[in-house]
Design an enzyme around this catalytic site. Structure first.
Site: not given
Ligand code: SIN
Length: 538
Positions: A29, A48, A56, A61-62, A126, A222, A243, A290, A351, A386, A391
């Protein structure tokens, strides 16, 4: 804890830098906002630690985007809304899914290493996505590939001034408007007033507030804490996403993630008896959303008195697994585990912070001059839960929108912030000091055990009482990174516990043992703002 500044120094002892746009945070971001803004404005980006020490960078996952055959923004919208359990802001989700494909294509020009076969992009699957739509790079090394490419672009191809090891202590406000940030350089201890017409908060999440997390050590909340002190509205703090598959090895706070993409490729979850169990909880089995997978796992773990279940990829082809999941393979090797040959012990682990600093669809917070993007923000796209791989997409899409809005906002500003002076309270010299490390350990323990995956009123109330005592007992003489961090973490922990206690239902990632069902009366957000700022809001 709630006064405007935690800093306490006289202005004469400070360095000063000035920018048009100050970006705080070095993940997707922050880098996207900085690179975009630098096309027109003088931009400073502060991070930081280093660009490798971000959430990031660790992403496996992607990035979800409706770019595949048979997919559409409308389908992506439906999946996102359905995972969000009634609390998504539909306008924000429409922005995410409809602008997402173009932003991902633009990213592919900066980061050419997305995985392809015969020139075609490969899409992974996913949980709770109705079809494969996750682009990935380097197999499961998406985060490091994307971060490195963006940091390189910011260094070489743009006019962004980059500063690493800059800890942001406080946002600077004058008459309710944000005009920059006060920072502490972690290498030389110097304090700097960074004045700017606009500040973009992209400081990421707060996983380190919990005793076990996939987040890197810098993720101490923060950004949310300092925005709250500066008068911004924050919301949805009770929605902490756990997660399902953190590697369950004892004694570690920062835990290896075992990506959800493995389940997308066919890996199973098994209980201690070796049985698959997820189909008993949801027809989608291991690929349910999830929250459902976590609930199923915790139910099995409780029944069996076990600390974990197992991820089983042993039926998948070994050579292919190692190539598709090089980061997980390497991480497991460090613990003597073989992805293709062993059952992998996994348990839910903190997570992602769904909540954060409230923004509109242009990334504007409730404080003029302050924008927020990425995990620190609450744009409304995630609702109460989410959807996997939304993200990084959120960071890309909303940072691009921030950049577009900057041009309008800065164009309207008349005064020059470089001439402003700041009223930062004088330091209390020396004095008795509490042990910040001990306070932090106590906080993480409380959050992990009393404000964790499955919550109950009694434990939440105890947590609030204990966090209250911890806060009131703290006495800091000299302030450094550890002391500022623990204050920020206590702000977050207290507000998470408070909101979790108030929300007497289970919704999305917020699971209450004593209120196991959803309740329509609670289909609403919990928004927090310091009382003095609520009054001036009108
Ligand atoms: C993962 O790779 O399982 C995490 C992907 C995510 O949190 O969006």
């Amino acid at each position: 804890m709630t006064r405007p500044y935690v800093a306490s120094r006289s202005e004469e002892t400070l360095h000063r830098r000035s920018f048009d746009v100050l970006v705080l945070g070095g993940g997707i971001a922050g880098l996207t906002a900085a690179i975009g803004a630098a096309r027109r404005w003088r931009v400073g980006l502060l991070t930081k630690s280093t660009f490798e020490e971000t959430t990031t960078f660790l992403a496996q996952g992607g990035i979800a985007a409706a770019i595949g055959e048979g997919d559409s923004p409308e389908l992506h919208l439906q999946d996102t809304l359905s995972a969000g359990a009634g609390l998504c802001d539909e306008e924000a989700v429409r922005v995410l899914v409809s602008e997402g494909p173009d932003r991902v294509r633009e990213l592919m020009e900066i980061c050419p290493r997305f995985d392809t076969v015969d020139g075609q992009i490969v899409l992974g699957r996913e949980g709770a996505h109705s079809l494969p739509r996750i682009v990935h790079a380097g197999g499961d090394a998406t985060g490091s590939e994307v971060s490195s490419a963006l940091a390189e672009a910011a260094r070489l191809g743009s006019r962004v001034q980059l500063y690493e090891d800059e800890f942001v202590i406080d946002l600077l406000t004058v008459d309710g408007r944000c005009v920059g940030a006060l920072t502490l350089n972690l290498a030389d201890g110097g304090l700097t007033l960074n004045v700017a017409m606009v500040t973009v908060l992209a400081t990421g999440g707060a996983g380190q507030v919990y005793g076990r997390t996939t987040n890197p050590p810098v993720a101490t909340g923060d950004g949310v804490a300092m925005a709250y002190r500066a008068g911004a509205a924050i919301r949805d703090l009770e929605f902490v996403q756990f997660h399902p598959t953190g590697l369950a090895v004892p004694g570690q706070q920062t835990v290896q993630l075992v990506t959800e993409a493995l389940r997308g490729e066919g890996a199973y979850l098994r209980n201690a008896a070796g049985e698959r169990f997820m189909t008993e909880y949801d027809a989608r089995g291991e690929l349910a959303s999830r929250d459902i997978v976590v609930r199923g796992m915790v139910t099995e773990m409780r029944r069996e008195g076990s600390e974990h279940v197992y991820l089983d990829a042993t039926h998948l082809e070994a050579a292919w697994l190692y190539e598709r999941f090089p980061s997980v393979t390497a991480g497991l090797h460090e613990h003597g585990l073989d992805l293709a040959g062993d059952l992998i012990p996994v348990a839910p682990v903190c997570h992602y912070f769904v909540g954060g600093v409230v923004t509109d669809v242009w990334g504007r917070t409730t404080v003029p001059g302050l924008y927020a993007s990425g995990e620190v923000a609450s744009t409304g796209v995630h609702g109460a839960n989410r959807l996997a791989s939304n993200s990084l997409l959120e960071g890309l899409v909303f940072s691009d929108r921030v950049v577009r809005d900057l041009d309008r906002y800065i164009g309207r500003l008349g005064e020059d912030v470089r001439r402003l002076s700041f009223d930062i309270p004088e330091a209390d010299a020396g004095g008795e000091s509490s042990d910040a490390a001990a306070a932090r350990a106590r906080l993480c323990d409380i959050m992990q055990h009393q404000v964790g995956v499955l919550r109950r009123a009694g434990e939440l109330q105890e947590a609030l009482d204990e966090l209250g005592s911890l806060t009131s007992e703290l006495r800091f003489g000299a302030m450094g990174e550890d002391e500022y961090e623990v204050l920020n973490m206590l702000t977050l922990g207290t507000q998470i516990a408070k909101c979790a206690l108030l929300r007497e239902e289970s919704r999305g990632v917020h699971l209450r043992d004593d209120f196991p069902e959803g309740d329509e009366r609670w289909r609403k957000h919990l928004t927090l703002r310091l009382p003095e700022h609520e009054r001036t809001e009108g």
